[in-house]
Each structure stands twice: as structure tokens, then as C-alpha cells.
Design a protein around this motif. Structure first.
Motif, PDB file in Angstrom:
ATOM      1  N   VAL A   1       0.840  -1.199   0.000  1.00 45.43           N
ATOM      2  CA  VAL A   1       0.000   0.000   0.000  1.00 45.43           C
ATOM      3  C   VAL A   1       0.876   1.251   0.000  1.00 45.43           C
ATOM      4  CG1 VAL A   1      -1.548   1.393   1.436  1.00 45.43           C
ATOM      5  CG2 VAL A   1      -2.062  -1.016   1.009  1.00 45.43           C
ATOM      6  N   PHE A   2       1.901   1.249   0.833  1.00 45.71           N
ATOM      7  CA  PHE A   2       2.786   2.403   0.949  1.00 45.71           C
ATOM      8  C   PHE A   2       3.498   2.687  -0.370  1.00 45.71           C
ATOM      9  CE2 PHE A   2       6.879   4.295   2.446  1.00 45.71           C
ATOM     10  CZ  PHE A   2       6.339   5.469   2.961  1.00 45.71           C
ATOM     11  N   LEU A   3       4.068   1.657  -0.996  1.00 45.87           N
ATOM     12  CA  LEU A   3       4.775   1.841  -2.262  1.00 45.87           C
ATOM     13  C   LEU A   3       3.828   2.279  -3.376  1.00 45.87           C
ATOM     14  CD1 LEU A   3       7.154  -1.241  -2.072  1.00 45.87           C
ATOM     15  CD2 LEU A   3       7.854   1.159  -2.057  1.00 45.87           C
ATOM     16  N   ASP A   4       2.619   1.724  -3.389  1.00 45.68           N
ATOM     17  CA  ASP A   4       1.638   2.142  -4.399  1.00 45.68           C
ATOM     18  C   ASP A   4       1.243   3.597  -4.192  1.00 45.68           C
ATOM     19  OD1 ASP A   4       1.654  -0.292  -5.639  1.00 45.68           O
ATOM     20  OD2 ASP A   4      -0.188  -1.032  -4.716  1.00 45.68           O
ATOM     21  N   ALA A   5       1.121   4.034  -2.928  1.00 43.39           N
ATOM     22  CA  ALA A   5       0.778   5.426  -2.654  1.00 43.39           C
ATOM     23  C   ALA A   5       1.887   6.356  -3.132  1.00 43.39           C
ATOM     24  CB  ALA A   5       0.524   5.620  -1.165  1.00 43.39           C
ATOM     25  N   ILE A   6       3.145   5.984  -2.903  1.00 45.98           N
ATOM     26  CA  ILE A   6       4.270   6.795  -3.365  1.00 45.98           C
ATOM     27  C   ILE A   6       4.299   6.839  -4.887  1.00 45.98           C
ATOM     28  CG2 ILE A   6       6.790   6.855  -3.541  1.00 45.98           C
ATOM     29  CD1 ILE A   6       6.940   5.948  -0.682  1.00 45.98           C
ATOM     30  N   GLN A   7       4.066   5.692  -5.517  1.00 45.34           N
ATOM     31  CA  GLN A   7       4.069   5.634  -6.982  1.00 45.34           C
ATOM     32  C   GLN A   7       2.999   6.549  -7.571  1.00 45.34           C
ATOM     33  OE1 GLN A   7       4.098   1.661  -9.078  1.00 45.34           O
ATOM     34  NE2 GLN A   7       2.073   2.374  -9.685  1.00 45.34           N
ATOM     35  N   ARG A   8       1.799   6.496  -7.023  1.00 49.21           N
ATOM     36  CA  ARG A   8       0.715   7.342  -7.519  1.00 49.21           C
ATOM     37  C   ARG A   8       1.033   8.818  -7.315  1.00 49.21           C
ATOM     38  NH1 ARG A   8      -4.968   4.273  -5.855  1.00 49.21           N
ATOM     39  NH2 ARG A   8      -4.482   2.281  -6.868  1.00 49.21           N
ATOM     40  N   ASP A   9       1.632   9.115  -6.158  1.00 51.99           N
ATOM     41  CA  ASP A   9       1.956  10.508  -5.884  1.00 51.99           C
ATOM     42  C   ASP A   9       3.049  11.012  -6.824  1.00 51.99           C
ATOM     43  OD1 ASP A   9       1.239  12.515  -3.514  1.00 51.99           O
ATOM     44  OD2 ASP A   9       3.319  12.826  -4.102  1.00 51.99           O
ATOM     45  N   LEU A  10       4.054  10.183  -7.087  1.00 50.91           N
ATOM     46  CA  LEU A  10       5.135  10.602  -7.975  1.00 50.91           C
ATOM     47  C   LEU A  10       4.648  10.820  -9.405  1.00 50.91           C
ATOM     48  CD1 LEU A  10       8.178   8.516  -6.736  1.00 50.91           C
ATOM     49  CD2 LEU A  10       8.162  10.977  -7.124  1.00 50.91           C
ATOM     50  N   THR A  11       3.792   9.928  -9.905  1.00 50.55           N
ATOM     51  CA  THR A  11       3.290  10.117 -11.265  1.00 50.55           C
ATOM     52  C   THR A  11       2.467  11.394 -11.363  1.00 50.55           C
ATOM     53  OG1 THR A  11       1.388   8.685 -10.783  1.00 50.55           O
ATOM     54  CG2 THR A  11       3.294   7.655 -11.826  1.00 50.55           C
ATOM     55  N   ALA A  12       1.636  11.659 -10.343  1.00 53.15           N
ATOM     56  CA  ALA A  12       0.843  12.891 -10.349  1.00 53.15           C
ATOM     57  C   ALA A  12       1.743  14.118 -10.234  1.00 53.15           C
ATOM     58  CB  ALA A  12      -0.168  12.867  -9.203  1.00 53.15           C
ATOM     59  N   THR A  13       2.789  14.033  -9.402  1.00 51.34           N
ATOM     60  CA  THR A  13       3.700  15.164  -9.222  1.00 51.34           C
ATOM     61  C   THR A  13       4.485  15.444 -10.493  1.00 51.34           C
ATOM     62  OG1 THR A  13       3.904  14.683  -6.854  1.00 51.34           O
ATOM     63  CG2 THR A  13       5.631  16.032  -7.846  1.00 51.34           C
ATOM     64  N   LEU A  14       4.912  14.392 -11.193  1.00 51.64           N
ATOM     65  CA  LEU A  14       5.636  14.594 -12.453  1.00 51.64           C
ATOM     66  C   LEU A  14       4.752  15.296 -13.476  1.00 51.64           C
ATOM     67  CD1 LEU A  14       7.545  11.201 -12.673  1.00 51.64           C
ATOM     68  CD2 LEU A  14       8.595  13.470 -12.583  1.00 51.64           C
ATOM     69  N   ARG A  15       3.489  14.906 -13.546  1.00 49.98           N
ATOM     70  CA  ARG A  15       2.568  15.592 -14.454  1.00 49.98           C
ATOM     71  C   ARG A  15       2.376  17.049 -14.027  1.00 49.98           C
ATOM     72  NH1 ARG A  15      -0.372  12.666 -18.106  1.00 49.98           N
ATOM     73  NH2 ARG A  15      -0.399  10.389 -17.881  1.00 49.98           N
ATOM     74  N   GLU A  16       2.207  17.260 -12.730  1.00 52.57           N
ATOM     75  CA  GLU A  16       1.947  18.600 -12.216  1.00 52.57           C
ATOM     76  C   GLU A  16       3.127  19.530 -12.472  1.00 52.57           C
ATOM     77  OE1 GLU A  16      -0.248  20.246  -8.217  1.00 52.57           O
ATOM     78  OE2 GLU A  16       1.344  18.749  -7.972  1.00 52.57           O
ATOM     79  N   THR A  17       4.346  18.998 -12.338  1.00 49.64           N
ATOM     80  CA  THR A  17       5.539  19.818 -12.512  1.00 49.64           C
ATOM     81  C   THR A  17       5.725  20.254 -13.962  1.00 49.64           C
ATOM     82  OG1 THR A  17       6.556  18.579 -10.701  1.00 49.64           O
ATOM     83  CG2 THR A  17       8.014  19.909 -12.029  1.00 49.64           C
ATOM     84  N   LEU A  18       5.123  19.529 -14.904  1.00 48.23           N
ATOM     85  CA  LEU A  18       5.229  19.919 -16.305  1.00 48.23           C
ATOM     86  C   LEU A  18       4.461  21.209 -16.603  1.00 48.23           C
ATOM     87  CD1 LEU A  18       4.929  16.497 -18.151  1.00 48.23           C
ATOM     88  CD2 LEU A  18       6.959  17.944 -17.980  1.00 48.23           C
ATOM     89  N   ARG A  19       3.470  21.540 -15.779  1.00 46.30           N
ATOM     90  CA  ARG A  19       2.659  22.735 -16.053  1.00 46.30           C
ATOM     91  C   ARG A  19       3.472  24.015 -16.008  1.00 46.30           C
ATOM     92  NH1 ARG A  19      -2.243  20.744 -12.114  1.00 46.30           N
ATOM     93  NH2 ARG A  19      -2.832  18.896 -13.326  1.00 46.30           N
ATOM     94  N   PRO A  20       4.254  24.253 -14.923  1.00 44.98           N
ATOM     95  CA  PRO A  20       5.080  25.469 -14.964  1.00 44.98           C
ATOM     96  C   PRO A  20       6.131  25.437 -16.060  1.00 44.98           C
ATOM     97  CG  PRO A  20       5.577  24.142 -13.020  1.00 44.98           C
ATOM     98  CD  PRO A  20       4.325  23.588 -13.624  1.00 44.98           C
ATOM     99  N   CYS A  21       6.602  24.241 -16.429  1.00 41.00           N
ATOM    100  CA  CYS A  21       7.539  24.144 -17.554  1.00 41.00           C
ATOM    101  C   CYS A  21       6.878  24.628 -18.840  1.00 41.00           C
ATOM    102  CB  CYS A  21       8.019  22.701 -17.730  1.00 41.00           C
ATOM    103  SG  CYS A  21       9.088  22.093 -16.409  1.00 41.00           S
ATOM    104  N   ALA A  22       5.621  24.227 -19.038  1.00 38.71           N
ATOM    105  CA  ALA A  22       4.880  24.655 -20.247  1.00 38.71           C
ATOM    106  C   ALA A  22       4.639  26.153 -20.218  1.00 38.71           C
ATOM    107  CB  ALA A  22       3.552  23.892 -20.347  1.00 38.71           C
ATOM    108  N   ARG A  23       4.253  26.694 -19.058  1.00 39.61           N
ATOM    109  CA  ARG A  23       4.013  28.127 -18.958  1.00 39.61           C
ATOM    110  C   ARG A  23       5.274  28.923 -19.231  1.00 39.61           C
ATOM    111  NH1 ARG A  23       0.899  26.587 -14.324  1.00 39.61           N
ATOM    112  NH2 ARG A  23       2.612  27.248 -12.948  1.00 39.61           N
ATOM    113  N   LEU A  24       6.395  28.432 -18.706  1.00 42.17           N
ATOM    114  CA  LEU A  24       7.659  29.105 -18.931  1.00 42.17           C
ATOM    115  C   LEU A  24       8.042  29.088 -20.414  1.00 42.17           C
ATOM    116  CD1 LEU A  24      10.307  30.413 -17.981  1.00 42.17           C
ATOM    117  CD2 LEU A  24      11.191  28.112 -17.573  1.00 42.17           C
ATOM    118  N   ALA A  25       7.904  27.886 -21.021  1.00 40.75           N
ATOM    119  CA  ALA A  25       8.245  27.772 -22.446  1.00 40.75           C
ATOM    120  C   ALA A  25       7.390  28.689 -23.289  1.00 40.75           C
ATOM    121  CB  ALA A  25       8.086  26.321 -22.900  1.00 40.75           C
ATOM    122  N   ALA A  26       6.107  28.805 -22.950  1.00 42.02           N
ATOM    123  CA  ALA A  26       5.212  29.672 -23.707  1.00 42.02           C
ATOM    124  C   ALA A  26       5.619  31.132 -23.583  1.00 42.02           C
ATOM    125  CB  ALA A  26       3.766  29.489 -23.217  1.00 42.02           C
ATOM    126  N   SER A  27       6.055  31.531 -22.365  1.00 40.64           N
ATOM    127  CA  SER A  27       6.436  32.927 -22.163  1.00 40.64           C
ATOM    128  C   SER A  27       7.722  33.275 -22.892  1.00 40.64           C
ATOM    129  CB  SER A  27       6.618  33.199 -20.663  1.00 40.64           C
ATOM    130  OG  SER A  27       7.730  32.490 -20.153  1.00 40.64           O
TER     131      SER A  27
END
Length: 324
Positions: free
Chosen positions: A297-323
Motif C-alpha cells: 500500500v505504501f509503495l503504491d501510494a508513493i508511486q501514484r503521488d510521484l506520477t501525479a507530481t511529475l505531471r503537475e511539474t510539467l505545467r510550470p515548464c509549459a508556462r515558462l516555455a510559452a512565455s
């Protein structure tokens, strides 16, 4: 490439580090080899993920679509590296477009076969979960580093400061109702008893708004899970501050240091009054290295959080690239 050559190659893949030869033989039987010419697109950002690929030779670039019908290359993968696994894990579309930049030999692994590798409580499945956590942590650090250097070329963050004394003064409180936690998207399909074993592994604290829990550049001493409220994950440089993530209910933070021994890549500050589960380093290591239902359960929770965080971190990258 013969079956023996495929197994020998798989033994060199970082994602599969530590896997037994018999497991690699079984994996080789379900993989499909193909040669892809330079310039061909494997998939586009947002496409339904059907497979991931391992690069045997050649190169594959990963690019992000930004406003203005433009694309920005975020990274590349060479021999031994894997591409496309995040989409298979969370079921959402591919995070980025993948294009062959140098004629490549690829080994493709389908969605169901990848899911089978992670299923159950076998030693091989636990090893793979831990390797995914380690590689995703490294990828997250790279994405944040790319963001910072794109802004002002400053690779170094501010010197980290110890915030542990403040943590010791936080208000301790009893565990929340398990029914409330099970309703969170992160946990709703987990085994209730194993989930409760995880949720009772640390202590619960209440934090006031504006409480700094992590400092970028300083090691984290605990894993934090937000039960209610929200914690902002930010990068601070000179006169600007950019939010790269928000840990709301069911989201975690602070685990990067505990996984790879490095410093915290972000500063974490409560946005509002928050209830947190705090799992100290020693208990984190027991859960991370264990091979029982609670560790799963613990490892699955970390895995889900990391995948969501990696997606989330791409948003400021996209905003920066656009600017730019």
C-alpha cells in the motif's frame, strides 16, 4: 536480437535492476522488438497509452506541447532507458510526445503485461516498485532543475535551513476516521486493513497557515501525507517564487530525500490550516523496504503521488516555455 540477447540487454536496464534472470526471461517473451526510423513519432502528448518502450539503441526525444502550437524538447532517452511508463501507471494520456531522433531499436511492453509485473506481493514486484520510485524521483529532480535553469541559469537553490525544531512544536492529534481517508482518490481501492496499517505508522499533527515544513536544499527527515488542508511546494530564487505543486488531501511530500539520500528539491509551506500524517525516516525505510501488504500500500501510494507530481511539474515548464 535473440532471446538470450534480449535477456542480456534487459539485465542492463536501470528500471529492471536487481531482477532475477528467470523473471527477465519471462519478460523477454512478452516484449516486441521493432526498428523505428529517425523522425518517426511513437505517440503524441495526450494519446491513449498502450505501451512503453525500452531503447536498445538509437535515441528518442520527449517534447512538450505549449501554447502557440509549439513544442519544446524536455529530454531524451538513449540505450537502456524506458519511455512511456507514466501513462501506463495512471491510465491518463501520455505526458509528452515521443519522437525517434536517431534510428532506434526498441522493445515494446504492453499495458497489461506491465501491470502484471507490478501485481501481487512477489519480490520481483516489490523490487520494480522501488526502482520506479527511485527513477521517478531522479526524473522529478531533473524536471525541477530544467525549470530553474530555464528561468535564470541558477542551478543552485538557496542554502537549506533546519526546520525540525518547528516540527517538534506542532500540535499532535489523534488519527482521522479511516472512512474519510478511504474516500480519497489515492486510497479508495486499497485493502482497508493494509491501508490502516500504513495510516497508523506515524503521528498526526496540525499545522497553522504559513508553516514551513521543508526547506529546499536541506534533507527531509520525514514523509508527510496531507489529510486535510493544503501544502504548497515552491521554488524560491532571488526575487521570485514559483509554485510547482500543491499537496492537498491524499497527496504526499518530503519523500525524495528519503528515497535517494539527496536534499529536498522544494520548499513546502502550508497554505492553510492542515492535518498531516508524519512518518519519520526509520519507519519510512521499514515500509519502503518491506514486502508485506502494508508496504505494498505504501509503495503504491508513493508511486501514484510521484506520477501525479511529475505531471503537475510539467505545467510550470509549459508556462515558462510559452512565455519565452
Amino acid at each position: 536480437m535473440s532471446d538470450c540477447e534480449t535477456v542480456d540487454f534487459l539485465a542492463t536496464v536501470p528500471l529492471l535492476e536487481g531482477q532475477e534472470e528467470a523473471d527477465l526471461v519471462e519478460l523477454a517473451r512478452v516484449m516486441h522488438r521493432r526498428t523505428v526510423r529517425e523522425g518517426e513519432v511513437l505517440w503524441r502528448q495526450g494519446d491513449d497509452p498502450r505501451e512503453m518502450v525500452f531503447v536498445v539503441d538509437g535515441a528518442v526525444s520527449a517534447s512538450l506541447q505549449v501554447p502557440g502550437d509549439r513544442t519544446v524538447e524536455i529530454g531524451s532517452a538513449g540505450p537502456g532507458e524506458a519511455v512511456g511508463e507514466i501513462g501506463l501507471l495512471d491510465g491518463d494520456g501520455h505526458t509528452m510526445s515521443a519522437r525517434v531522433t536517431e534510428t532506434a531499436t526498441l522493445l515494446a511492453l504492453g499495458r497489461l503485461d506491465f501491470a502484471a509485473l507490478l501485481a501481487g506481493q512477489t519480490p520481483a514486484a516489490f523490487k520494480l516498485k522501488r526502482r520506479l520510485a527511485s527513477l521517478f524521483t531522479a526524473r522529478l529532480r531533473n524536471q525541477l532543475r530544467h525549470l530553474v535553469t530555464s528561468l535564470d541559469g541558477d542551478r543552485a537553490g538557496p542554502p537549506g535551513e533546519d526546520v525540525e525544531p518547528a516540527l517538534a512544536e506542532l500540535e499532535e492529534c489523534p488519527p482521522p476516521d479511516s472512512r474519510y481517508v478511504r474516500q480519497m482518490a489515492t486510497f479508495h481501492d486499497f485493502d482497508p486493513l493494509a491501508l490502516w496499517g500504513f495510516l497508523t505508522s506515524g503521528r498526526y499533527v496540525r499545522c497553522p497557515p504559513g508553516q514551513r515544513l521543508l526547506a529546499e536544499g536541506a534533507p527531509s527527515t520525514a514523509y508527510y501525507l496531507t489529510i486535510n488542508g493544503a501544502v504548497e511546494k515552491v521554488l524560491v530564487r532571488r526575487n521570485w517564487r514559483i509554485r510547482v505543486g500543491l499537496a492537498g488531501p491524499g497527496k504526499a511530500f518530503g519523500y525524495e530525500s528519503l528515497i535517494d539520500g539527496g536534499q529536498s528539491p522544494v520548499t513546502a509551506i502550508t497554505r492553510e490550516r492542515a492535518l498531516l500524517l508524519v512518518v519519520p525516516r526509520d519507519l519510512f525505510e521499514q515500509l519502503f523496504e518491506g514486502e508485506d501488504a502494508v508496504s505494498r500500500v505504501f509503495l503504491d501510494a508513493i508511486q501514484r503521488d510521484l506520477t501525479a507530481t511529475l505531471r503537475e511539474t510539467l505545467r510550470p515548464c509549459a508556462r515558462l516555455a510559452a512565455s519565452l
